[in-house]
Scaffold this active site. Structure first.
Site, short mmCIF file in Angstrom:
data_model
loop_
_atom_site.label_atom_id
_atom_site.label_comp_id
_atom_site.label_asym_id
_atom_site.label_seq_id
_atom_site.Cartn_x
_atom_site.Cartn_y
_atom_site.Cartn_z
N THR A 161 26.81 1.36 30.39
CA THR A 161 26.22 1.63 31.08
C THR A 161 25.80 3.04 30.57
O THR A 161 26.32 3.91 29.83
CB THR A 161 27.09 1.95 31.89
OG1 THR A 161 27.88 3.20 32.44
CG2 THR A 161 27.36 0.85 33.28
N ASP A 162 24.15 3.96 31.12
CA ASP A 162 23.81 5.18 30.33
C ASP A 162 24.46 5.92 31.69
O ASP A 162 25.47 5.83 32.68
CB ASP A 162 22.46 4.70 30.26
CG ASP A 162 21.73 4.86 31.61
OD1 ASP A 162 22.30 4.71 32.66
OD2 ASP A 162 20.56 4.52 31.28
N HIS A 163 24.31 7.36 31.42
CA HIS A 163 24.29 8.49 31.95
C HIS A 163 23.44 8.17 33.80
O HIS A 163 25.13 8.36 34.52
CB HIS A 163 23.77 9.95 31.93
CG HIS A 163 23.60 11.06 32.96
ND1 HIS A 163 25.03 11.23 32.38
CD2 HIS A 163 23.11 11.93 33.73
CE1 HIS A 163 24.46 12.20 33.65
NE2 HIS A 163 23.89 12.09 34.05
N GLY A 187 24.34 5.52 35.01
CA GLY A 187 25.17 4.41 35.75
C GLY A 187 24.91 2.98 35.92
O GLY A 187 25.10 1.77 35.96
N GLY A 188 23.14 2.97 34.84
CA GLY A 188 22.74 0.93 34.58
C GLY A 188 23.49 1.15 33.49
O GLY A 188 23.60 1.54 32.48
#
Length: 135
Positions: A14-16, A18-19
């Site tokens: 995930t990225d910052h 949340g996805g």
């Protein structure tokens, strides 16, 4: 020829926000293609060693439609859309396990090349037959 493979989304995917980070969908696609070949009895390291050929990605088109998030259980669907003498076009999509709308979908063109020279090579006949295409 269609393959299906499960993938669990880990925190590292995930990225910052949340996805799932966009590039990780390409990793999921790569695993899907590898597992499709494996299900047909072809290991990519054996193809390189015994038959002297590699499959390399030469084109990718991806549509990111909806995000997957941490701990989602996903399905990666891989389908052969086109088969040429030296290339395969795969249509791939990622879905949540129990959903029918894709989160991400794309077309990936893979070229068959000689392992040492990286020059185009014919796809081995056994693979062509396994993918449902005869002589």
């Amino acid at each position: 020829m269609v393959g299906e493979m499960p993938v669990r989304v880990y925190y590292e995917d995930t990225d910052h926000g949340g996805g799932v980070y966009y590039a990780n969908y390409l990793r999921f696609f790569e695993r899907g293609r590898t597992e499709l070949l494996r299900s047909l009895g072809f290991e990519q390291d054996a193809l390189a060693g015994k038959q002297g050929v590699l499959f390399v990605v030469c084109r990718v088109e991806v549509d990111y439609l909806r995000p997957a998030v941490f701990n989602d259980l996903l399905r990666v669907i891989t389908e052969v859309a086109e088969l040429g003498r030296a290339r395969v076009v795969f249509e791939q999509a990622v879905y949540r396990q129990d959903e029918h709308r894709p989160l991400c979908q794309g077309r990936v063109t893979v070229a068959c090349v000689e392992g040492e020279s990286f020059q185009p090579a014919r796809i081995p006949e056994g693979i062509r037959q396994a993918l449902g295409y005869g002589h």
